[in-house]
Design a protein around this motif. Structure first.
Motif, PDB file in Angstrom:
ATOM      1  N   ALA A  28       0.849  -1.185   0.000  1.00  0.00           N
ATOM      2  CA  ALA A  28       0.000   0.000   0.000  1.00  0.00           C
ATOM      3  C   ALA A  28       0.887   1.237   0.000  1.00  0.00           C
ATOM      4  CB  ALA A  28      -0.919  -0.005   1.221  1.00  0.00           C
ATOM      5  N   ALA A  29       0.602   2.159  -0.889  1.00  0.00           N
ATOM      6  CA  ALA A  29       1.467   3.336  -1.038  1.00  0.00           C
ATOM      7  C   ALA A  29       1.360   4.282   0.147  1.00  0.00           C
ATOM      8  CB  ALA A  29       1.117   4.076  -2.325  1.00  0.00           C
ATOM      9  N   ASP A  30       0.211   4.307   0.819  1.00  0.00           N
ATOM     10  CA  ASP A  30       0.007   5.244   1.922  1.00  0.00           C
ATOM     11  C   ASP A  30       0.716   4.779   3.184  1.00  0.00           C
ATOM     12  OD1 ASP A  30      -1.583   6.819   0.311  1.00  0.00           O
ATOM     13  OD2 ASP A  30      -3.443   5.849   0.926  1.00  0.00           O
ATOM     14  N   ILE A  31       0.857   5.713   4.131  1.00  0.00           N
ATOM     15  CA  ILE A  31       1.408   5.385   5.444  1.00  0.00           C
ATOM     16  C   ILE A  31       0.418   5.850   6.503  1.00  0.00           C
ATOM     17  CG2 ILE A  31       2.731   7.548   5.621  1.00  0.00           C
ATOM     18  CD1 ILE A  31       4.907   5.905   7.113  1.00  0.00           C
ATOM     19  N   ARG A  32       0.364   5.126   7.599  1.00  0.00           N
ATOM     20  CA  ARG A  32      -0.590   5.425   8.665  1.00  0.00           C
ATOM     21  C   ARG A  32      -0.378   6.821   9.247  1.00  0.00           C
ATOM     22  NH1 ARG A  32       1.483   0.591  12.386  1.00  0.00           N
ATOM     23  NH2 ARG A  32       1.435  -0.297  10.275  1.00  0.00           N
ATOM     24  N   GLN A  33      -1.459   7.376   9.765  1.00  0.00           N
ATOM     25  CA  GLN A  33      -1.376   8.667  10.440  1.00  0.00           C
ATOM     26  C   GLN A  33      -0.659   8.515  11.777  1.00  0.00           C
ATOM     27  OE1 GLN A  33      -5.025  11.167  10.439  1.00  0.00           O
ATOM     28  NE2 GLN A  33      -5.972   9.364   9.487  1.00  0.00           N
ATOM     29  N   LEU A  34      -0.168   9.624  12.285  1.00  0.00           N
ATOM     30  CA  LEU A  34       0.504   9.624  13.579  1.00  0.00           C
ATOM     31  C   LEU A  34      -0.413   9.102  14.681  1.00  0.00           C
ATOM     32  CD1 LEU A  34       2.843  10.299  15.450  1.00  0.00           C
ATOM     33  CD2 LEU A  34       2.126  12.703  15.427  1.00  0.00           C
ATOM     34  N   LYS A  35      -1.706   9.425  14.592  1.00  0.00           N
ATOM     35  CA  LYS A  35      -2.622   8.981  15.656  1.00  0.00           C
ATOM     36  C   LYS A  35      -2.878   7.474  15.605  1.00  0.00           C
ATOM     37  CE  LYS A  35      -6.970  10.028  13.213  1.00  0.00           C
ATOM     38  NZ  LYS A  35      -8.228  10.809  13.279  1.00  0.00           N
ATOM     39  N   HIS A  36      -2.494   6.814  14.511  1.00  0.00           N
ATOM     40  CA  HIS A  36      -2.631   5.363  14.388  1.00  0.00           C
ATOM     41  C   HIS A  36      -1.262   4.694  14.331  1.00  0.00           C
ATOM     42  CE1 HIS A  36      -6.791   6.109  12.344  1.00  0.00           C
ATOM     43  NE2 HIS A  36      -6.880   6.097  13.656  1.00  0.00           N
ATOM     44  N   ILE A  37      -0.277   5.304  14.970  1.00  0.00           N
ATOM     45  CA  ILE A  37       1.097   4.830  14.825  1.00  0.00           C
ATOM     46  C   ILE A  37       1.285   3.403  15.341  1.00  0.00           C
ATOM     47  CG2 ILE A  37       1.884   5.790  17.036  1.00  0.00           C
ATOM     48  CD1 ILE A  37       4.511   6.567  15.549  1.00  0.00           C
ATOM     49  N   GLU A  38       0.496   2.998  16.351  1.00  0.00           N
ATOM     50  CA  GLU A  38       0.659   1.656  16.905  1.00  0.00           C
ATOM     51  C   GLU A  38       0.030   0.583  16.038  1.00  0.00           C
ATOM     52  OE1 GLU A  38       1.020   1.189  21.456  1.00  0.00           O
ATOM     53  OE2 GLU A  38      -0.643   2.571  21.170  1.00  0.00           O
ATOM     54  N   TYR A  39      -1.111   0.905  15.430  1.00  0.00           N
ATOM     55  CA  TYR A  39      -1.825  -0.084  14.623  1.00  0.00           C
ATOM     56  C   TYR A  39      -2.860   0.616  13.762  1.00  0.00           C
ATOM     57  CZ  TYR A  39      -5.119  -3.684  13.203  1.00  0.00           C
ATOM     58  OH  TYR A  39      -5.937  -4.493  12.455  1.00  0.00           O
ATOM     59  N   THR A  40      -3.011   0.136  12.543  1.00  0.00           N
ATOM     60  CA  THR A  40      -4.086   0.605  11.684  1.00  0.00           C
ATOM     61  C   THR A  40      -4.680  -0.590  10.965  1.00  0.00           C
ATOM     62  OG1 THR A  40      -4.681   1.941   9.761  1.00  0.00           O
ATOM     63  CG2 THR A  40      -2.414   1.115   9.852  1.00  0.00           C
ATOM     64  N   PRO A  41      -6.014  -0.642  10.821  1.00  0.00           N
ATOM     65  CA  PRO A  41      -6.629  -1.739  10.066  1.00  0.00           C
ATOM     66  C   PRO A  41      -6.389  -1.610   8.559  1.00  0.00           C
ATOM     67  CG  PRO A  41      -8.312  -0.160  10.718  1.00  0.00           C
ATOM     68  CD  PRO A  41      -7.033   0.263  11.406  1.00  0.00           C
ATOM     69  N   ALA A  42      -5.962  -0.426   8.146  1.00  0.00           N
ATOM     70  CA  ALA A  42      -5.720  -0.200   6.721  1.00  0.00           C
ATOM     71  C   ALA A  42      -4.319  -0.688   6.356  1.00  0.00           C
ATOM     72  CB  ALA A  42      -5.851   1.285   6.402  1.00  0.00           C
TER      73      ALA A  42
END
Length: 592
Positions: free
Chosen positions: A113-127
């Protein structure tokens, strides 16, 4: 960076058109200084923690995959590194359909996936994001046994049947993952999206082959543990890329079960931490379990079982005759004899005929736009299967090009007409074409009316395999399900753009050196306009502590972060882990 530059990698270059449609440009220039800081924080945590709990090739595997701590990897850098172990990588827009994902694995290409998680989801993201895909999947690829399993899994998964319910669930999961990564996403909308995922999970009906395979994939490739049951190591990408769950998964409250075929009975929820995990003693055991499941799949079982699965799927599937002829289309009818063996099959809509996964000239969708039908089985009074007869044998039963002929099958089906052409391949008769053809069942019911055109009859005693998708996807121009929804790319206001500049100034100081005065100015700007920030403050503190300068400023920042951890508990572990890394820096030899 243009996606086409990445085709210098031989694995990527070999991808067929129906997979290339998912590739998007990485747009490396779109990554912000905050994005690079998120990457760096997660990677430093991974190095610090995972060196003790990850499967041993993880650390050297990062280097073999072309990854470093300091910056988000470019796709070309990864492709250059992965090419050395026979793999490649492409960037895509979030979740892609499971069938396509499996095919990429079969081609030994990582989907990132080209995107990177937001800072607020730094620990885990479902995306899916570049941290999960590159820092999670790529390092273990370096292990030969594992990447053999991964590509073999892809080849099995590429043949799996999937249902319309599977795609509806995929769309719901994709929509939820996109929504959760949107800044200031509406909580009510998130709740509705979560409820829709749950509803579709509960109403998926009997799970398809793809759904069951997805479970095996989840409990191995994404969330797998390896080694002893009481002291396992992490190899699953979902755990390796989650600095939260990579720690919590080792808690005794998370059940550790031996990895067996029973794992297909365990569903999963991408929005929650896993209540149990499966431990495999070796990567070879993963292949053994996969083989056990593959033996139950339609592509190996064939027959009426596979054809019924194809009809239930309502998607393009392929039936393979024992002669080697492949019929691709949407199957909608099946006749069987008293023993349950197929005696007549039928597709609806555009269909195609192939041999060895290559479409036969003159037998594409344009030639069979309204479906295809044909008998299956032996001829009455003949022990030898029709496909194994010679031209001379056919002449002896009055089947010859340019002559009227009749074929009586054991099932009672009768085919009559003018023989137009007989197709042989690999020593087997695979197709007999008739003009003015009539087909009747044992009760004289018409199965095919005489028409001005040519009727092509498939030849084969049995249906030996049935699998999802077309045999020759390139020629069939199969349109793999592709979502119409796109991931969200936010617009930055002036305040956020100013924050990006502050992060970049700290990044420049760490990489290029210089005086410390402006770090104090950055800190003042953070306090004045970005009081919610914690990561930039932590990076300033790291520089000051490591170089032993500005102790008063360092104390001020440290006090601020300690108070933030108290007042806002959601930041407590992140800040605490950041302090730990400052006191126990990652070995420099691992950073390069």
């Amino acid at each position: 960076m243009s996606r086409f530059n990445d085709f210098n990698n031989p694995q990527v270059a070999a991808l067929p058109a129906h997979l290339k449609q998912f590739i998007v440009d990485q747009h490396y220039e779109h990554y912000t200084p905050v994005d690079h800081a998120v990457w760096r924080y997660v990677m430093r945590q991974n190095y610090s923690y995972l060196k003790d709990v990850a499967y041993y090739p993880y650390i050297p595997g990062l280097h073999k995959a072309g990854l470093t701590i300091e910056k988000i990897p470019s796709l070309q850098e990864m492709n250059d590194a992965l090419a050395k172990i026979g793999w490649g990588a492409v960037t895509v827009d979030g979740f892609i359909p499971p069938a396509a994902f499996m095919e990429y694995q079969a081609y030994r290409v990582l989907v990132i996936a080209a995107d990177i998680r937001q800072l607020k989801h730094i620990e885990y993201t479902p995306a899916p994001d570049i941290i999960h895909e590159s820092a999670g999947h790529a390092p273990i690829i370096a292990d030969k046994d594992y990447h053999e399993y991964l590509s073999y899994f892809g080849s099995i998964g590429a043949k799996a049947m999937f249902s319309s319910q599977d795609f509806e669930l995929y769309e719901a999961i994709r929509a939820l993952s996109i929504l959760k990564e949107m800044p200031d996403a509406d909580n009510d909308e998130i709740k509705k999206a979560e409820e829709l995922v749950y509803y579709r999970q509960q109403h998926i009906g009997e799970p398809s082959e793809m759904a069951l395979l997805s479970r095996l994939h989840w409990w191995t490739v994404e969330y797998g543990l390896i080694g002893a049951l009481d002291n396992p190591k992490i190899y699953g990408a979902g755990l390796l890329s989650s600095i939260g769950e990579s720690v919590s998964c080792m808690d005794p409250s998370v059940k550790k079960l031996p990895y067996t075929i029973d794992a297909i009975n365990y569903t999963y929820d991408i929005t929650k931490t896993q209540p149990q995990l499966f431990v495999t003693p070796t990567f070879n055991n993963l292949i053994d379990v996969l083989e056990t499941f593959a033996d139950t799949m339609s592509f190996r079982v064939g027959g009426a079982y596979g054809l019924k699965k194809a009809i239930e799927s309502k998607n393009i599937c392929t039936a393979v005759y024992s002669s080697g002829l492949q019929v691709s289309g949407v199957f909608n009818d099946l006749m069987t004899d008293k023993t349950g063996q197929p005696v007549f099959i039928k597709t609806a809509g555009p269909s195609a005929l192939s041999v060895n996964d290559h479409q036969i000239s003159g037998h594409g969708k344009d030639n069979h736009p309204d479906g295809f039908s044909s008998p299956v089985g032996k001829l009455k009074g003949h022990n030898t299967a029709l496909e194994n007869l010679t031209i001379s044998d056919l002449n002896n039963i009055s089947i010859a090009e340019g002559e009227e002929g009749i074929l009586n099958f054991n099932s009672g089906i009768t085919v009559t007409g003018l023989v137009k052409k007989i197709l042989l391949s690999n020593g087997k008769i695979q197709l007999i074409s008739f003009e003015n053809c009539t087909i009747k069942d044992k009760n004289e019911k018409l199965l095919f009316n005489p028409s001005p055109g040519v009727y092509d009859m498939a030849v084969g005693e049995k249906i030996i395999s049935v699998f999802g998708g077309a045999a020759d996807k390139q020629a069939f121009v199969e349109v793999t399900y592709k979502s119409n929804s796109g991931t969200h790319h936010r617009d930055y206001d002036n305040n956020i753009l100013e924050l990006h500049k502050l992060y970049q100034q700290v990044r420049n100081r760490r990489q290029m050196g210089g005086d410390f005065g402006f770090l104090g100015n950055v800190w003042l700007q953070l306090q004045k306009r970005h009081h919610d920030d914690w990561l930039c403050a932590l990076e300033i503190l790291e520089i000051l502590k490591h170089e032993g300068v500005e102790p008063a400023l360092a104390l001020q920042i440290e006090t601020f972060l300690e108070q933030k951890a108290i007042n806002e508990p959601e930041y407590k572990k992140l800040i605490s882990d950041g302090f730990y890394l400052i006191e126990h820096p990652v070995e420099q030899k691992l950073v390069v």
